[in-house]
Structures are given as structure tokens and as C-alpha cells.
Design a protein around this motif. Sequence first.
Motif, PDB file in Angstrom:
ATOM      1  N   ALA A  83       0.467 -14.121   4.612  1.00 14.40           N
ATOM      2  CA  ALA A  83      -0.806 -14.856   4.639  1.00 14.40           C
ATOM      3  C   ALA A  83      -0.538 -16.325   4.368  1.00 14.40           C
ATOM      4  O   ALA A  83       0.446 -16.686   3.715  1.00 14.40           O
ATOM      5  CB  ALA A  83      -1.765 -14.287   3.595  1.00 14.40           C
ATOM      6  N   GLY A  84      -1.422 -17.167   4.858  1.00 20.70           N
ATOM      7  CA  GLY A  84      -1.264 -18.600   4.639  1.00 20.70           C
ATOM      8  C   GLY A  84      -2.376 -19.377   5.299  1.00 20.70           C
ATOM      9  O   GLY A  84      -3.483 -18.853   5.505  1.00 20.70           O
ATOM     10  N   LEU A  85      -2.048 -20.601   5.659  1.00 18.36           N
ATOM     11  CA  LEU A  85      -3.006 -21.472   6.343  1.00 18.36           C
ATOM     12  C   LEU A  85      -2.269 -22.306   7.378  1.00 18.36           C
ATOM     13  O   LEU A  85      -1.112 -22.697   7.157  1.00 18.36           O
ATOM     14  CB  LEU A  85      -3.706 -22.401   5.353  1.00 18.36           C
ATOM     15  N   ASN A  86      -2.942 -22.589   8.480  1.00 20.26           N
ATOM     16  CA  ASN A  86      -2.381 -23.429   9.541  1.00 20.26           C
ATOM     17  C   ASN A  86      -0.985 -22.979   9.957  1.00 20.26           C
ATOM     18  O   ASN A  86      -0.080 -23.791  10.119  1.00 20.26           O
ATOM     19  CB  ASN A  86      -2.371 -24.895   9.103  1.00 20.26           C
ATOM     20  N   ASN A  87      -0.799 -21.679  10.101  1.00 20.23           N
ATOM     21  CA  ASN A  87       0.471 -21.069  10.497  1.00 20.23           C
ATOM     22  C   ASN A  87       1.614 -21.302   9.513  1.00 20.23           C
ATOM     23  O   ASN A  87       2.773 -21.124   9.859  1.00 20.23           O
ATOM     24  CB  ASN A  87       0.886 -21.517  11.901  1.00 20.23           C
ATOM     25  N   THR A  88       1.286 -21.705   8.295  1.00 18.86           N
ATOM     26  CA  THR A  88       2.284 -21.829   7.229  1.00 18.86           C
ATOM     27  C   THR A  88       2.086 -20.665   6.276  1.00 18.86           C
ATOM     28  O   THR A  88       0.999 -20.492   5.720  1.00 18.86           O
ATOM     29  CB  THR A  88       2.133 -23.164   6.463  1.00 18.86           C
ATOM     30  N   GLU A  89       3.124 -19.879   6.097  1.00 16.70           N
ATOM     31  CA  GLU A  89       3.040 -18.735   5.192  1.00 16.70           C
ATOM     32  C   GLU A  89       3.090 -19.214   3.738  1.00 16.70           C
ATOM     33  O   GLU A  89       3.961 -19.979   3.363  1.00 16.70           O
ATOM     34  CB  GLU A  89       4.204 -17.778   5.453  1.00 16.70           C
ATOM     35  N   PHE A  90       2.143 -18.734   2.940  1.00 19.00           N
ATOM     36  CA  PHE A  90       2.119 -19.039   1.515  1.00 19.00           C
ATOM     37  C   PHE A  90       2.359 -17.802   0.660  1.00 19.00           C
ATOM     38  O   PHE A  90       2.718 -17.923  -0.507  1.00 19.00           O
ATOM     39  CB  PHE A  90       0.784 -19.689   1.117  1.00 19.00           C
ATOM     40  N   ALA A  91       2.128 -16.621   1.200  1.00 17.79           N
ATOM     41  CA  ALA A  91       2.299 -15.388   0.421  1.00 17.79           C
ATOM     42  C   ALA A  91       2.726 -14.249   1.330  1.00 17.79           C
ATOM     43  O   ALA A  91       2.364 -14.210   2.508  1.00 17.79           O
ATOM     44  CB  ALA A  91       0.990 -15.031  -0.280  1.00 17.79           C
ATOM     45  N   SER A  92       3.491 -13.311   0.741  1.00 17.45           N
ATOM     46  CA  SER A  92       3.859 -12.116   1.498  1.00 17.45           C
ATOM     47  C   SER A  92       4.073 -10.952   0.542  1.00 17.45           C
ATOM     48  O   SER A  92       4.418 -11.150  -0.625  1.00 17.45           O
ATOM     49  CB  SER A  92       5.113 -12.352   2.341  1.00 17.45           C
ATOM     50  N   PHE A  93       3.827  -9.753   1.073  1.00 20.79           N
ATOM     51  CA  PHE A  93       4.097  -8.552   0.288  1.00 20.79           C
ATOM     52  C   PHE A  93       4.231  -7.352   1.208  1.00 20.79           C
ATOM     53  O   PHE A  93       3.787  -7.357   2.352  1.00 20.79           O
ATOM     54  CB  PHE A  93       3.018  -8.299  -0.771  1.00 20.79           C
ATOM     55  N   ASP A  94       4.853  -6.329   0.672  1.00 19.11           N
ATOM     56  CA  ASP A  94       5.009  -5.030   1.336  1.00 19.11           C
ATOM     57  C   ASP A  94       4.655  -4.005   0.277  1.00 19.11           C
ATOM     58  O   ASP A  94       5.306  -3.955  -0.768  1.00 19.11           O
ATOM     59  CB  ASP A  94       6.457  -4.879   1.804  1.00 19.11           C
ATOM     60  N   HIS A  95       3.614  -3.210   0.514  1.00 19.29           N
ATOM     61  CA  HIS A  95       3.108  -2.320  -0.541  1.00 19.29           C
ATOM     62  C   HIS A  95       2.768  -0.942   0.014  1.00 19.29           C
ATOM     63  O   HIS A  95       2.055  -0.824   1.008  1.00 19.29           O
ATOM     64  CB  HIS A  95       1.856  -2.943  -1.169  1.00 19.29           C
ATOM     65  N   LYS A  96       3.287   0.077  -0.660  1.00 16.41           N
ATOM     66  CA  LYS A  96       2.904   1.467  -0.366  1.00 16.41           C
ATOM     67  C   LYS A  96       1.978   1.897  -1.497  1.00 16.41           C
ATOM     68  O   LYS A  96       2.326   1.802  -2.676  1.00 16.41           O
ATOM     69  CB  LYS A  96       4.130   2.366  -0.303  1.00 16.41           C
ATOM     70  N   PHE A  97       0.795   2.363  -1.149  1.00 21.01           N
ATOM     71  CA  PHE A  97      -0.193   2.745  -2.138  1.00 21.01           C
ATOM     72  C   PHE A  97       0.175   4.086  -2.778  1.00 21.01           C
ATOM     73  O   PHE A  97       0.407   5.067  -2.074  1.00 21.01           O
ATOM     74  CB  PHE A  97      -1.593   2.835  -1.528  1.00 21.01           C
ATOM     75  N   ALA A  98       0.214   4.106  -4.111  1.00 21.11           N
ATOM     76  CA  ALA A  98       0.449   5.363  -4.824  1.00 21.11           C
ATOM     77  C   ALA A  98      -0.710   6.312  -4.555  1.00 21.11           C
ATOM     78  O   ALA A  98      -0.512   7.507  -4.349  1.00 21.11           O
ATOM     79  CB  ALA A  98       0.591   5.100  -6.330  1.00 21.11           C
ATOM     80  N   ARG A  99      -1.901   5.781  -4.553  1.00 22.66           N
ATOM     81  CA  ARG A  99      -3.109   6.527  -4.170  1.00 22.66           C
ATOM     82  C   ARG A  99      -3.678   5.819  -2.944  1.00 22.66           C
ATOM     83  O   ARG A  99      -4.201   4.705  -3.059  1.00 22.66           O
ATOM     84  CB  ARG A  99      -4.123   6.515  -5.304  1.00 22.66           C
ATOM     85  N   PRO A 100      -3.529   6.425  -1.760  1.00 23.50           N
ATOM     86  CA  PRO A 100      -4.000   5.765  -0.537  1.00 23.50           C
ATOM     87  C   PRO A 100      -5.447   5.302  -0.640  1.00 23.50           C
ATOM     88  O   PRO A 100      -6.257   5.886  -1.364  1.00 23.50           O
ATOM     89  CB  PRO A 100      -3.844   6.854   0.531  1.00 23.50           C
ATOM     90  N   VAL A 101      -5.742   4.230   0.083  1.00 21.77           N
ATOM     91  CA  VAL A 101      -7.078   3.645   0.084  1.00 21.77           C
ATOM     92  C   VAL A 101      -7.912   4.328   1.169  1.00 21.77           C
ATOM     93  O   VAL A 101      -7.603   4.219   2.355  1.00 21.77           O
ATOM     94  CB  VAL A 101      -7.019   2.123   0.338  1.00 21.77           C
ATOM     95  N   VAL A 102      -8.947   5.041   0.746  1.00 14.81           N
ATOM     96  CA  VAL A 102      -9.822   5.752   1.670  1.00 14.81           C
ATOM     97  C   VAL A 102     -11.021   4.854   1.978  1.00 14.81           C
ATOM     98  O   VAL A 102     -11.746   4.443   1.069  1.00 14.81           O
ATOM     99  CB  VAL A 102     -10.293   7.095   1.068  1.00 14.81           C
ATOM    100  N   VAL A 103     -11.201   4.543   3.272  1.00 15.24           N
ATOM    101  CA  VAL A 103     -12.321   3.708   3.696  1.00 15.24           C
ATOM    102  C   VAL A 103     -13.256   4.586   4.536  1.00 15.24           C
ATOM    103  O   VAL A 103     -12.936   4.953   5.668  1.00 15.24           O
ATOM    104  CB  VAL A 103     -11.843   2.488   4.510  1.00 15.24           C
ATOM    105  N   PRO A 104     -14.414   4.929   3.961  1.00 17.24           N
ATOM    106  CA  PRO A 104     -15.367   5.797   4.675  1.00 17.24           C
ATOM    107  C   PRO A 104     -15.858   5.148   5.973  1.00 17.24           C
ATOM    108  O   PRO A 104     -15.784   3.925   6.136  1.00 17.24           O
ATOM    109  CB  PRO A 104     -16.517   5.949   3.680  1.00 17.24           C
ATOM    110  N   PRO A 105     -16.374   5.939   6.882  1.00 21.07           N
ATOM    111  CA  PRO A 105     -16.902   5.398   8.135  1.00 21.07           C
ATOM    112  C   PRO A 105     -17.965   4.319   7.890  1.00 21.07           C
ATOM    113  O   PRO A 105     -18.857   4.496   7.055  1.00 21.07           O
ATOM    114  CB  PRO A 105     -17.542   6.611   8.816  1.00 21.07           C
ATOM    115  N   LEU A 106     -17.810   3.196   8.592  1.00 18.66           N
ATOM    116  CA  LEU A 106     -18.775   2.088   8.558  1.00 18.66           C
ATOM    117  C   LEU A 106     -18.991   1.528   7.157  1.00 18.66           C
ATOM    118  O   LEU A 106     -20.047   0.958   6.867  1.00 18.66           O
ATOM    119  CB  LEU A 106     -20.109   2.530   9.173  1.00 18.66           C
ATOM    120  N   LYS A 107     -17.998   1.654   6.274  1.00 20.90           N
ATOM    121  CA  LYS A 107     -18.120   1.158   4.900  1.00 20.90           C
ATOM    122  C   LYS A 107     -16.900   0.324   4.535  1.00 20.90           C
ATOM    123  O   LYS A 107     -16.028   0.074   5.354  1.00 20.90           O
ATOM    124  CB  LYS A 107     -18.256   2.333   3.938  1.00 20.90           C
TER     125      LYS A 107
END
Length: 176
Positions: A83-107
Motif C-alpha cells: 500500500a502507498g500513495l502515487n505508486n510509491t509503496e509505504f507499507a507491505s505485509f503478508d498475513h495468514k489469518f489464524a481465524r479466517p475472516v468471514v464476510v457475509p453476503p452483501l455485508k
Amino acid sequence: MLPFSSLLFALFAVLFVSATPASSPSSRDLLADVINALKIGLVTHINVTITLDTLSDNLVTINFEAQNPLIIELTIDSVSTSAGLNNTEFASFDHKFARPVVVPPLKKANSGDIPNVLLTQGATASLDIIPLGILDLLNVDVNVRAGSFFGRGGVPLKITGLRQTKVPTTYNLLLG
């Protein structure tokens, strides 16, 4: 909210991609291309927590709000982001969720805290972007399961190359 036809098109794209072999590089990129073209954006907000330690270790903690524009459940198992601004990267990460993130339909659903996000330009150089209150997601690779049921099962999809601009971002300074 997206028009219903856009949601149906996105759902068709998910089903089409899930029906192609997972090892095919073009199938992984097709869904990202569709999502990017429709400007759906899977992230609606980012929270960044900066501590005094950040000044020496260049690490912050983040969490994000993910949205699901589909009429089927999505479960996020892992994410890799720059992530960043104007095509300049300011942050990065690689993360595997211990408890997956459940996103309900349309929420929406919150990712929970993701520690050790590296400020690639360093903490001092990154301070200049705080007043802007936005971040661009320059490259996002995400492993999701489409059509899961309360986070179980679903069709595994690796979506690579997602991009999103001007994601509202809140910076929390914990300097005490």
C-alpha cells in the motif's frame, strides 16, 4: 451500492473462475481484472496504529474493513498487500489469518489486528502521508473461499493483482 447487474456479473466471474483449473495463471488474474475494472474494491476502510516503537522498528499494526458485494459468503484465509500513495509503496505485509475472516453476503467484516506491517520507506518518511487520510492498495493478493457457509467449505480462489485507490485510512497514534 452497486447495481444488481454488476453484482450478477461479479458472481458470474467468481463462478467462471472457480470452474477453471486453479493452476492456470490466467484464471487467477481474470477475477482480479474483473474486480479492478468494476472498481468494486474489497476494502472500505483501513486503520493504522503507530506506537513509539514504530520509530525504531518501522512496524505498525493495521486492521481493515472488507466488504462482500456478492450474494454468497466469502471467507478470507490470507492476504498479501503493498500500500502507498502515487505508486510509491509505504507499507507491505503478508498475513495468514489464524481465524479466517468471514464476510457475509452483501455485508462487511473487520479483519482484526494484523501486527508487524512493515513501513517500507521507514517511519519518519511515512509521517508525511498521515494528514492525507487515504492509502492506495497497489497490489493485493488474497486467498478466499467463495460460497463458504459460516466460514466452512467454499470454493478456494487465489485472486492476484487487486488494486484500489483512495481507501479511507485512520491513523491512531499510541505514544504513551
